[in-house]
Design a protein around this motif. Structure first.
Motif, PDB file in Angstrom:
ATOM      1  N   UNK A 213      -0.769  -0.414  -9.121  1.00 12.26           N
ATOM      2  CA  UNK A 213      -0.096   0.568  -8.278  1.00 12.26           C
ATOM      3  C   UNK A 213       0.280   1.805  -9.101  1.00 12.26           C
TER       4      UNK A 213
ATOM      5  N   UNK B  39       9.137  -2.668  -2.938  1.00 13.15           N
ATOM      6  CA  UNK B  39       8.125  -3.438  -3.660  1.00 13.15           C
ATOM      7  C   UNK B  39       8.666  -4.803  -4.074  1.00 13.15           C
ATOM      8  N   UNK B  40       9.929  -4.812  -4.514  1.00 14.08           N
ATOM      9  CA  UNK B  40      10.489  -6.058  -5.022  1.00 14.08           C
ATOM     10  C   UNK B  40      11.183  -6.869  -3.932  1.00 14.08           C
TER      11      UNK B  40
ATOM     12  N   UNK C  70       9.999  -1.723 -22.277  1.00 16.05           N
ATOM     13  CA  UNK C  70       9.014  -0.697 -21.921  1.00 16.05           C
ATOM     14  C   UNK C  70       8.162  -0.420 -23.142  1.00 16.05           C
TER      15      UNK C  70
ATOM     16  N   UNK D  96       8.146  11.541 -10.087  1.00 16.51           N
ATOM     17  CA  UNK D  96       6.774  11.852  -9.695  1.00 16.51           C
ATOM     18  C   UNK D  96       6.759  13.053  -8.749  1.00 16.51           C
TER      19      UNK D  96
ATOM     20  N   UNK E 205      17.623  -1.832 -15.416  1.00 16.76           N
ATOM     21  CA  UNK E 205      16.982  -0.563 -15.085  1.00 16.76           C
ATOM     22  C   UNK E 205      17.367   0.490 -16.113  1.00 16.76           C
TER      23      UNK E 205
ATOM     24  N   UNK F 237       8.605   6.024 -15.645  1.00 17.42           N
ATOM     25  CA  UNK F 237       9.557   5.668 -14.602  1.00 17.42           C
ATOM     26  C   UNK F 237       8.972   4.606 -13.679  1.00 17.42           C
TER      27      UNK F 237
ATOM     28  N   UNK G 270       0.606   6.350  -8.566  1.00 20.78           N
ATOM     29  CA  UNK G 270       1.372   7.351  -9.308  1.00 20.78           C
ATOM     30  C   UNK G 270       0.482   8.274 -10.131  1.00 20.78           C
TER      31      UNK G 270
ATOM     32  N   UNK H  95       8.064 -10.207 -14.593  1.00 26.70           N
ATOM     33  CA  UNK H  95       8.429  -8.801 -14.763  1.00 26.70           C
ATOM     34  C   UNK H  95       9.280  -8.321 -13.593  1.00 26.70           C
TER      35      UNK H  95
ATOM     36  N   UNK I  71       6.703   2.463 -14.323  1.00 31.38           N
ATOM     37  CA  UNK I  71       6.633   1.163 -15.014  1.00 31.38           C
ATOM     38  C   UNK I  71       8.017   0.540 -15.086  1.00 31.38           C
ATOM     39  N   UNK I  72       9.028   1.383 -15.331  1.00 29.05           N
ATOM     40  CA  UNK I  72      10.395   0.868 -15.406  1.00 29.05           C
ATOM     41  C   UNK I  72      10.831   0.302 -14.067  1.00 29.05           C
ATOM     42  N   UNK I  73      10.292   0.875 -12.981  1.00 29.78           N
ATOM     43  CA  UNK I  73      10.610   0.344 -11.658  1.00 29.78           C
ATOM     44  C   UNK I  73      10.074  -1.066 -11.502  1.00 29.78           C
ATOM     45  N   UNK I  74       9.047  -1.385 -12.296  1.00 29.53           N
ATOM     46  CA  UNK I  74       8.487  -2.727 -12.225  1.00 29.53           C
ATOM     47  C   UNK I  74       7.365  -2.876 -11.218  1.00 29.53           C
ATOM     48  N   UNK I  75       6.803  -1.755 -10.732  1.00 28.89           N
ATOM     49  CA  UNK I  75       5.655  -1.901  -9.833  1.00 28.89           C
ATOM     50  C   UNK I  75       4.430  -2.296 -10.665  1.00 28.89           C
ATOM     51  N   UNK I  76       3.462  -2.912  -9.996  1.00 24.84           N
ATOM     52  CA  UNK I  76       2.315  -3.441 -10.732  1.00 24.84           C
ATOM     53  C   UNK I  76       1.512  -2.314 -11.376  1.00 24.84           C
TER      54      UNK I  76
ATOM     55  N   UNK J  42      16.503   7.869 -17.042  1.00 25.17           N
ATOM     56  CA  UNK J  42      15.861   8.642 -18.102  1.00 25.17           C
ATOM     57  C   UNK J  42      16.570   9.958 -18.354  1.00 25.17           C
TER      58      UNK J  42
ATOM     59  N   UNK K 101      12.868  -6.453 -13.894  1.00 25.99           N
ATOM     60  CA  UNK K 101      13.088  -5.065 -13.474  1.00 25.99           C
ATOM     61  C   UNK K 101      14.189  -4.966 -12.428  1.00 25.99           C
TER      62      UNK K 101
END
Lengths: 310, 328
Positions: free
Chosen positions: A219, B128-129, B71, B113, B102, A209, A224, B94, A211-216, B105, B98
């Motif tokens: 991070x 973040x973006x 992915x 998390x 999206x 998830x 996570x 990237x 990674x799918x968010x696109x955070x580096x 899941x 993103x």
């Protein structure tokens, strides 16, 4: 939270009682008479008997035990047989040195172990990973006294980079070898543990998830994955405190480090019962406090753990 | 199909996508064979439509969904988003990829998390973006939570404090917060109770209309796909066997496999005559898919040539494609 801490502290009382009772029994059954040691080679039976009477060693076992517990309840650890020094003050002057040594060993272990573990996991099957895994197996397998002597031989005598033994006048450089000696084992253990915990966490769905968010990727790993991998790592850090304290006994002996561990070894050699009991109690309490801190830190790493008053 | 311009027609273009996983054996871990999870799949998704992708478990649906977002890197073939290669975008930019694409899941339990609050989960990516500023994040998260039917007061709670349906709403809010154009919904309701499924489906449909989203909706449940999709694509053993507008598909399925699937949908009318087509045997292994038509081992209408040659997807008019030699 406060109630939780107090309750945990109360739990330590029976544990400490158990520890000192075992120590008391052990001291009673092992050979070696402190009065004879104190009287020296030429001590005649009358002197020995007098010393024994003065120390209260002629009393029955049970009354010695209750007398000792009674004093302990008043916070009195007794007098050393050796030099009439108060046990509590002897330990107090040495405790800081032991803490300094174990804390820095722990810092080395945590920083070195966790960072290499993370990098190993992030770059699984890389040359770095293989190197770390090989070195850490060696580190876990090497006994403390051997590592200590080896480090002394290489860095103090052959290379002369650092002073050999003792504390000098408290300069940092004297701390380097003992702290490293003591830190090697837990560092190796933590490196391996961190790697495997991280690898496990990295396969979890919520990492995908992230990674799918696109955070580096950095991070993803630090924020996570690491926080989720911390619980078992923290637990092991807690148990390592016990290892460190027992390792400190050896390390202090090798490096002539004036800590509680060396005090305990000397006391054992002299059958200095009050001093032995005193050092064991202090080390046991230190260990219990360290575990309490570990318990409390779970709450930070896992919000599902709450310290409710149940 | 004249209402779509060419660019909109090929909003997402998947060409000859293949995803093989090596099976490693022996001391030197040589590839002893490949699991052909996806084996040459091509399709388009039009801007604003919902394409339903159906198939049994293990047929490669999820792999396709994840490969579209890059992915997972495909073994071969490519995915284009408005003519731009997604693999290249993932490498070079990237962040903007993103933001545009999206994925929701399947598992609302594992995909959040456990150490982050709802607010952090929803707010992390937009923050973040740079979709929102730091100061606006809290209000933005509350807005997103309200839109998906969650109470903003619960934003400081952790995933384990929510129910399954609520968690999936968090997953949807997380996706929505990025203001994407295209969303892969990977079995978003299959882990939920039936009573919650329709709520979440309706929410997804409402959000699609409100934000003019394009969906790839992956499901093993034909009635779910029928509810939400504009077009349906059927996947079997890593290959497409039929693709058609929803009405045509359910009214007149061409492929024997599709017919079997549709005949298995439970009817709400107890008096309805059931003509259930029961398929024999199991799905063959994707390591050694059958020669010729992949469905030949289970097809009730199999003929000698099916075992020899593999049928192509051919257009039967009205954008109704099927891969079978004997379409009547």
């Amino acid at each position: 939270m406060f109630a939780y801490i107090v309750r945990k502290m109360l739990y330590t009382i029976p544990v400490v009682w158990g520890v000192i009772t075992v120590v008391f029994i052990l001291m009673a059954v092992v050979p070696g008479d402190p009065a004879r040691i104190m009287a020296g080679q030429r001590g005649d039976p009358a002197t020995i008997a007098k010393i024994r009477h003065d120390l209260g060693l002629d009393l029955p076992m049970m009354s010695q035990y209750t007398k000792f517990l009674g004093e302990l309840a008043r916070g009195d650890l007794g007098m050393s047989y050796r030099n009439n020094e108060k046990v509590s003050s002897a330990i107090a002057t040495r405790f800081a040195a032991t803490m300094r040594l174990t804390l820095w060993a722990m810092v080395i272990a945590v920083v070195l172990g966790i960072t290499t573990g993370i990098i190993s996991a992030a770059k699984q099957y890389s040359a770095f990973d293989y190197a770390v895994m090989f070195i850490s197996v060696s580190g876990v397998s090497a006994p403390v006294f051997w590592v200590g002597l080896l480090l002394l031989l290489v860095f103090a005598y052959s290379l002369g980079w650092v002073p050999g033994i003792g504390v000098g006048e408290g300069q940092w450089i004297y701390l380097a070898l003992p702290a490293l000696t003591l830190g090697v084992r837990p560092a190796a253990l933590l490196a391996r543990l961190t790697r495997s915990c991280m690898l496990e966490v990295m396969t979890q769905d919520y990492i995908r998830t992230a990674r799918a968010k696109g955070v580096s990727e950095r991070l993803v790993i630090i924020k996570h994955a690491l926080k989720n991998a911390m619980i078992p790592i923290i637990t092991i850090i807690g148990t390592q405190v016990a290892d460190l304290l027992s390792g400190a006994v050896l390390t202090e002996s090798i490096f002539a480090w004036p800590g509680v561990g060396r005090l305990a070894v000397e006391a054992l050699r002299n059958r200095d019962f009050p001093m032995i009991r005193g050092t064991v109690i202090v080390l046991a309490v230190t260990f219990l406090v360290a575990n309490l801190i570990v318990d409390l830190s779970y709450g930070f790493f896992d919000p599902r753990i709450r310290y409710e008053d149940r | 199909m004249t209402k779509y311009s060419d660019a909109d027609e090929k909003y997402i273009e998947v060409s000859d996508l293949k995803q093989y996983y090596p099976i490693r054996r022996g001391v030197f871990r040589r590839a002893a064979g490949y699991v052909k999870a996806v084996d040459g799949v091509s399709f388009n998704i039009r801007r604003g439509e919902t394409l339903g992708l159906v198939g049994e478990s293990g047929c490669g649906k999820t792999t396709i969904g994840r490969t579209i977002l890059h992915l997972i890197k495909p073994t071969s073939g490519d995915v284009k988003l408005m003519g731009e290669d997604v693999g290249r975008l993932a490498r070079d930019d990237n962040a903007s990829l993103r933001r545009r694409m999206q994925i929701i899941f399947q598992d609302p339990y594992g995909s959040l998390n456990p150490k982050m609050t709802a607010q952090d989960i929803i707010g992390e990516a937009p923050r973040y973006h740079g979709v929102v500023s730091r100061r606006e994040t809290a209000a933005y998260v509350c807005d997103m939570m309200e839109r998906v039917g969650l109470r903003p007061e619960s934003r400081a709670k952790y995933p384990h404090e929510f129910s399954g349906g609520q968690r999936q709403r968090i997953g949807i809010a997380r996706v929505l917060a990025m203001k994407p154009e295209f969303v892969v919904c990977d079995e978003p309701v299959s882990a939920l109770d039936v009573s919650i499924q329709s709520q979440v489906l309706n929410l997804l449909a409402d959000l699609r209309d409100e934000f003019s989203l394009t969906y790839l909706f992956i499901s093993h449940d034909l009635s779910v796909v029928r509810h939400i999709s504009d077009r349906v694509a059927v996947l079997y053993l890593g290959r497409l066997v039929e693709m058609a507008p929803k009405e045509n598909f359910f009214a007149r399925p061409f492929h024997p496999y599709s017919r079997a699937l549709i005949s298995a949908i439970p009817s709400t009318n107890p008096d309805a005559k059931k003509n259930r087509i029961v398929l024999e045997g199991d799905v063959p292994s994707p390591i050694n898919p059958p020669r010729g038509c992949i469905f030949s081992t289970r097809c009730p209408q199999v003929r000698p040539m099916c075992v020899e040659k593999s049928p192509e997807m051919t257009d039967r008019g009205d954008g109704h494609l099927a891969a079978c030699f004997f379409l009547d």
